[in-house]
Design a protein around this motif. Structure first.
Motif, PDB file in Angstrom:
ATOM      1  N   GLY A   1      -9.098  14.824  24.596  1.00 44.52           N
ATOM      2  CA  GLY A   1      -8.742  15.657  23.621  1.00 44.52           C
ATOM      3  C   GLY A   1      -9.540  15.090  22.199  1.00 44.52           C
ATOM      4  N   ARG A   2     -10.350  14.301  22.216  1.00 44.23           N
ATOM      5  CA  ARG A   2     -10.942  13.746  20.986  1.00 44.23           C
ATOM      6  C   ARG A   2     -12.046  14.809  20.382  1.00 44.23           C
ATOM      7  NH1 ARG A   2     -11.247   7.087  21.516  1.00 44.23           N
ATOM      8  NH2 ARG A   2     -10.739   7.334  19.341  1.00 44.23           N
ATOM      9  N   LYS A   3     -12.583  15.640  21.358  1.00 45.54           N
ATOM     10  CA  LYS A   3     -13.746  16.685  20.848  1.00 45.54           C
ATOM     11  C   LYS A   3     -12.671  18.133  21.157  1.00 45.54           C
ATOM     12  CE  LYS A   3     -17.715  14.217  22.371  1.00 45.54           C
ATOM     13  NZ  LYS A   3     -18.987  14.449  23.034  1.00 45.54           N
ATOM     14  N   ALA A   4     -13.242  19.025  20.385  1.00 48.91           N
ATOM     15  CA  ALA A   4     -12.639  20.352  20.253  1.00 48.91           C
ATOM     16  C   ALA A   4     -12.610  21.025  21.614  1.00 48.91           C
ATOM     17  CB  ALA A   4     -13.148  21.331  19.200  1.00 48.91           C
ATOM     18  N   GLU A   5     -13.684  20.991  22.353  1.00 51.20           N
ATOM     19  CA  GLU A   5     -13.867  21.618  23.655  1.00 51.20           C
ATOM     20  C   GLU A   5     -12.634  21.260  24.730  1.00 51.20           C
ATOM     21  OE1 GLU A   5     -16.934  22.670  27.311  1.00 51.20           O
ATOM     22  OE2 GLU A   5     -17.644  21.156  25.617  1.00 51.20           O
ATOM     23  N   GLU A   6     -12.498  19.765  24.611  1.00 55.84           N
ATOM     24  CA  GLU A   6     -11.413  19.083  25.563  1.00 55.84           C
ATOM     25  C   GLU A   6     -10.100  19.629  25.191  1.00 55.84           C
ATOM     26  OE1 GLU A   6     -12.267  15.402  28.242  1.00 55.84           O
ATOM     27  OE2 GLU A   6     -11.354  14.899  26.328  1.00 55.84           O
ATOM     28  N   ALA A   7      -9.950  19.918  23.708  1.00 52.61           N
ATOM     29  CA  ALA A   7      -8.596  19.721  23.506  1.00 52.61           C
ATOM     30  C   ALA A   7      -8.350  21.196  23.735  1.00 52.61           C
ATOM     31  CB  ALA A   7      -8.642  19.787  21.599  1.00 52.61           C
TER      32      ALA A   7
ATOM     33  N   ALA B   1      -5.369  13.014  21.786  1.00 47.70           N
ATOM     34  CA  ALA B   1      -5.709  12.766  20.594  1.00 47.70           C
ATOM     35  C   ALA B   1      -4.539  13.238  19.873  1.00 47.70           C
ATOM     36  CB  ALA B   1      -6.841  13.299  19.919  1.00 47.70           C
TER      37      ALA B   1
END
Length: 282
Positions: free
Chosen positions: A142-148, A172
């Motif tokens: 979740g450190r990048k918006a897409e994965e979040a 994150a």
């Protein structure tokens, strides 16, 4: 403390019920959660007033003996059972033994099946060590918006099939804080910041026991130094065993004070009888 009937219809008491945990969402109250692995750790967690437990199903009898009122989840590993029928049967068994929820990594269909039968289901989002091959190893999520957003979509899918709670591991902290306020699912944060409904950590990490690699994960914080005590115990044990070995090899042990002697005058009688002994039959 609430009066309940457990899933085997035995009268019991619980510090928290499923309804209590759902109602605590958004209250600002955060609970503690740990995974005692044996009777000694169960007793320690009780004495330390840990709020929630998660254990293996085979530990439930010990938990209900030593911590009868603590809300406790049990479950199984992903590969422990092959078929859906087996995993659901195991969930029933865990609940019969006194579990308050059942942890599973199985499919959404299996989660929905259990939930539809009245079993409070706990699952897992973020880093799932069992599936670390699929995500390139142990890492944060979740450190990048897409994965979040993928985390959010997964938790909503779980919500749709009736999942009651999730362990949120190595996500994150901004992500867990944001999604926790938008889901009815109770979240247990493991290395995912303070945004969960409970904060979960392993007993070994809390107590400062050294991991297999000698280096705990980033999210682990040692509040004690049990590992140091284990080493002291090991060193003392080796020293004692070594001294025992050396004394035996030197012909010094057993020491006189550790031996048992005959009563006065009995040795002579025994030796005389021994010298004159003949078998009564051939």
């Amino acid at each position: 403390m609430k009066r309940i009937y457990d899933f085997s219809r035995n009268p019991a008491m619980r510090n928290f019920t499923v309804a209590d945990l759902k109602a605590l969402k958004g209250s600002g109250r955060q609970l503690s959660m740990a995974n005692p692995a044996d009777r000694n750790e169960i007793k320690a967690c009780v004495d330390a007033e840990i709020d929630l437990f998660v254990v293996g199903t085979d530990q439930m009898e010990d938990v209900r003996e030593l911590a009868p009122a603590i809300f406790t989840g049990a479950g199984s590993s992903w590969a422990q059972f092959g078929s859906d029928d087996e995993i659901v049967a195991h969930a029933y068994e865990a609940m019969r033994r006194g579990a308050d929820m059942y942890y599973t990594l199985r499919s959404f269909d299996v989660m929905e099946w259990m939930a539809s039968e009245g079993i409070p289901v706990q699952s897992h989002i973020g880093l799932i060590p069992t599936f670390s091959h699929h995500c390139g190893g142990l890492r944060a999520f979740g450190r990048k918006a897409e994965e979040a957003m993928q985390i959010w979509e997964t938790i909503k899918r779980m919500e749709d099939v009736g999942v009651f709670a999730v362990e949120a591991e190595c996500i994150a902290e901004e992500v867990l804080t944001a999604v926790n306020g938008k889901t009815s699912i109770v979240t247990f944060s493991l290395g995912s910041g303070p945004g969960g409904d409970a904060v979960f950590s392993f007993v070994a990490d809390i107590c400062g026991e050294v991991s297999e690699e000698g280096k705990p994960p980033k999210h682990a914080h040692a509040f004690g130094q049990v590992g140091r005590l284990h080493k002291q115990i090991h060193d003392e044990r080796v020293a004692a065993l070594g001294e025992f070995h050396r004394e035996v090899a030197a012909g010094n042990f057993p020491y006189a004070e550790t031996n048992i002697g005959m009563f006065a005058g009995e040795k002579e009688k025994f030796l005389e009888a021994l010298d004159h002994w003949t078998p009564t039959h051939q």
